[in-house]
Motif scaffolding. Structure first.
Motif, PDB file in Angstrom:
ATOM      1  N   ALA A 111      10.823   0.552  -3.682  1.00 54.54           N
ATOM      2  CA  ALA A 111       9.733   1.510  -5.010  1.00 54.54           C
ATOM      3  C   ALA A 111       9.232   0.204  -5.099  1.00 54.54           C
ATOM      4  CB  ALA A 111      11.207   2.464  -5.771  1.00 54.54           C
ATOM      5  N   ASN A 112       8.478   0.687  -6.210  1.00 53.18           N
ATOM      6  CA  ASN A 112       7.717   0.266  -7.049  1.00 53.18           C
ATOM      7  C   ASN A 112       8.552  -0.133  -8.054  1.00 53.18           C
ATOM      8  OD1 ASN A 112       7.443   1.321  -9.581  1.00 53.18           O
ATOM      9  ND2 ASN A 112       5.353   2.231  -8.070  1.00 53.18           N
TER      10      ASN A 112
ATOM     11  N   VAL B 146      17.283   4.689  -8.160  1.00 52.06           N
ATOM     12  CA  VAL B 146      18.764   4.240  -8.616  1.00 52.06           C
ATOM     13  C   VAL B 146      19.078   5.102  -9.183  1.00 52.06           C
ATOM     14  CG1 VAL B 146      20.746   2.736  -9.796  1.00 52.06           C
ATOM     15  CG2 VAL B 146      18.483   1.668  -8.744  1.00 52.06           C
ATOM     16  N   LYS B 147      18.798   6.009 -10.368  1.00 52.46           N
ATOM     17  CA  LYS B 147      19.828   7.241 -11.046  1.00 52.46           C
ATOM     18  C   LYS B 147      20.019   8.367 -10.094  1.00 52.46           C
ATOM     19  CE  LYS B 147      19.961   9.646 -14.984  1.00 52.46           C
ATOM     20  NZ  LYS B 147      19.163   9.787 -16.511  1.00 52.46           N
ATOM     21  N   SER B 148      19.108   7.938  -9.938  1.00 56.85           N
ATOM     22  CA  SER B 148      18.657  10.173  -9.481  1.00 56.85           C
ATOM     23  C   SER B 148      19.681  10.403  -7.370  1.00 56.85           C
ATOM     24  CB  SER B 148      17.684   9.986  -8.996  1.00 56.85           C
ATOM     25  OG  SER B 148      16.428  10.459  -9.661  1.00 56.85           O
TER      26      SER B 148
ATOM     27  N   LEU C 104      12.673  10.484  -3.282  1.00 58.55           N
ATOM     28  CA  LEU C 104      11.648  10.573  -3.136  1.00 58.55           C
ATOM     29  C   LEU C 104      11.059  11.463  -4.490  1.00 58.55           C
ATOM     30  CD1 LEU C 104      11.269  11.879   0.739  1.00 58.55           C
ATOM     31  CD2 LEU C 104      10.682   9.513  -0.088  1.00 58.55           C
ATOM     32  N   ALA C 105      11.548  12.118  -5.229  1.00 51.70           N
ATOM     33  CA  ALA C 105      11.653  13.194  -5.791  1.00 51.70           C
ATOM     34  C   ALA C 105      11.576  11.766  -7.755  1.00 51.70           C
ATOM     35  CB  ALA C 105      12.492  14.210  -6.788  1.00 51.70           C
ATOM     36  N   ALA C 106      12.322  10.821  -7.553  1.00 53.57           N
ATOM     37  CA  ALA C 106      12.385  10.276  -8.489  1.00 53.57           C
ATOM     38  C   ALA C 106      10.980   8.640  -8.145  1.00 53.57           C
ATOM     39  CB  ALA C 106      13.429   9.020  -8.245  1.00 53.57           C
ATOM     40  N   GLY C 107      10.214   8.556  -7.630  1.00 53.67           N
ATOM     41  CA  GLY C 107       9.428   8.083  -6.849  1.00 53.67           C
ATOM     42  C   GLY C 107       9.542   7.372  -5.667  1.00 53.67           C
TER      43      GLY C 107
ATOM     44  N   ASN D 139       0.925  -1.119   0.242  1.00 52.62           N
ATOM     45  CA  ASN D 139       0.003  -0.005   0.532  1.00 52.62           C
ATOM     46  C   ASN D 139       0.497   1.291   0.376  1.00 52.62           C
ATOM     47  OD1 ASN D 139      -1.720   2.148   1.413  1.00 52.62           O
ATOM     48  ND2 ASN D 139      -3.470   0.525   0.996  1.00 52.62           N
ATOM     49  N   PRO D 140       0.886   2.184  -0.898  1.00 51.83           N
ATOM     50  CA  PRO D 140       1.678   3.300  -1.094  1.00 51.83           C
ATOM     51  C   PRO D 140       1.550   3.998  -0.167  1.00 51.83           C
ATOM     52  CG  PRO D 140       0.662   2.559  -3.563  1.00 51.83           C
ATOM     53  CD  PRO D 140       0.669   1.700  -2.287  1.00 51.83           C
ATOM     54  N   ALA D 141       1.124   4.282   0.025  1.00 46.95           N
ATOM     55  CA  ALA D 141       0.187   5.918   1.228  1.00 46.95           C
ATOM     56  C   ALA D 141       0.644   5.213   3.095  1.00 46.95           C
ATOM     57  CB  ALA D 141      -1.116   6.163   1.319  1.00 46.95           C
ATOM     58  N   TRP D 142       0.379   4.203   2.474  1.00 47.77           N
ATOM     59  CA  TRP D 142       0.866   3.498   3.980  1.00 47.77           C
ATOM     60  C   TRP D 142       2.621   3.856   4.085  1.00 47.77           C
ATOM     61  CZ3 TRP D 142      -2.813  -1.642   5.233  1.00 47.77           C
ATOM     62  CH2 TRP D 142      -3.806  -0.921   4.758  1.00 47.77           C
ATOM     63  N   LEU D 143       2.839   2.558   3.155  1.00 43.33           N
ATOM     64  CA  LEU D 143       4.504   2.581   3.260  1.00 43.33           C
ATOM     65  C   LEU D 143       5.079   3.867   3.423  1.00 43.33           C
ATOM     66  CD1 LEU D 143       4.907   0.424  -0.010  1.00 43.33           C
ATOM     67  CD2 LEU D 143       6.382   0.207   2.551  1.00 43.33           C
TER      68      LEU D 143
END
Length: 302
Positions: free
Chosen positions: A264-265, A273-275, A244-247, A212-216
């Motif tokens: 991350a998903n 990884v790149k960011s 966080l900016a990268a998702g 669950n993204p919101a829970w995570l």
């Protein structure tokens, strides 16, 4: 048995709010080969890998000390050994390198001695040597595990980890000792901070299971250790902002650090990884950033 090889996975401990009790095994390993030799030389240690020069080659080596402690426990004398260490887990980076040595030494000794101790007994010894369970338990058993002490006994429970939650480790080229990371922690906490962590620990367990993204995003916050350790990790805020900016769902300190763990998903992994890599590079800090997976099997005798 005259020779045995043991593979032990890296671990990430705490995962934010699970301070000193929650840890997960990762798909990165150290390998230890033990060969009994007919020689007057008690011990020969060979180390392979990038950081081989940092590993002690004598009696003080943690892998060997753990093996000796096992033989003392069963009241036997260790055989003369040639030990080969193949390093795959960076040292003093918060990825459980010491736990791999402890578990590897105990498992290697147990097999050389004819397996006199059970897995549960080896786990108890490993926790006693390390001082806390969050790395050694998942290193031995695999998966994500919660370890709870009850009057000297341990209750170990698996925490389901959804396959679409990808662990990403950002490993800088500087070290941070566990001792230093513990010294910055306060000796007392407020009731509000305790409630903050208790609520998020429950949420984290459900979030890891359900993806669950919101829970995570909520559950990866912590007030017991991370606010105090951040200042020991150069670039922490920049790397977190980049992740966080990268998702990424969130970012935490892996163990005592300085490695940083983002979750991350699968669709966002490459960009995260790149960011994270670019964030440290922009500060002149070399790092390696890798997406891994949860190791389901733990330590293996090969």
């Amino acid at each position: 048995m005259n020779n045995v090889t043991v593979s032990v996975p890296a671990t990430t401990a705490n995962i934010g709010v699970g301070f000193d009790c929650l840890g997960a095994a990762l798909t990165m390993t150290n390998e230890f080969q033990f060969v009994v030799v007919d020689s007057d030389t008690k011990l020969k240690i060979i180390v392979e890998g990038e950081e081989s020069h940092k590993v002690g080659l004598g009696d003080s080596n943690l892998l060997y000390r753990s093996l000796v402690q096992f033989y003392q426990h069963i009241q036997q004398t260790p055989p003369h050994l040639e030990i080969t260490i193949k390093l795959g887990v960076p040292l003093s980076r918060g990825l459980g390198s010491s736990a791999t040595a402890i578990v590897g030494g105990l498992l290697g000794a147990n097999n050389l001695a004819g397996n006199p101790l059970s897995q549960a007994e080896i786990m108890q010894m490993a926790i006693a040597i390390e001082g806390h369970p969050d790395n050694v338990v998942p290193a031995l058993l695999g998966n994500c595990l919660l370890s709870v002490e009850d009057c000297g006994d341990w209750q170990i429970t698996p925490i389901p980890w959804h396959q679409d939650i990808i662990p990403i480790v950002a490993i800088p080229n500087f070290e941070l000792s566990t001792r230093e990371a513990r010294e910055v922690l306060p000796t007392e906490y407020s009731r509000a901070d305790a409630i903050f962590n208790i609520s998020r620990m429950g949420l984290l367990i459900r979030a890891l299971e359900t993806n669950n993204p919101a829970w995570l995003k909520t559950a990866l916050a912590d007030k017991l250790h991370q606010p105090y350790r951040q200042k020991l990790i150069n670039g922490y805020q920049q790397v977190e902002q980049a992740a966080l900016a990268a998702g990424a769902y969130g970012m935490v300190i892996s163990g005592a650090g300085p490695t940083l763990l983002a979750l991350a998903n699968p669709e966002r992994v490459e960009q995260v990884v790149k960011s994270m890599l670019e964030a440290w590079n922009s500060l002149g800090i070399e790092s390696q950033v890798r997406s891994l997976a949860i190791n389901p099997s733990g330590a293996k005798v090969i």
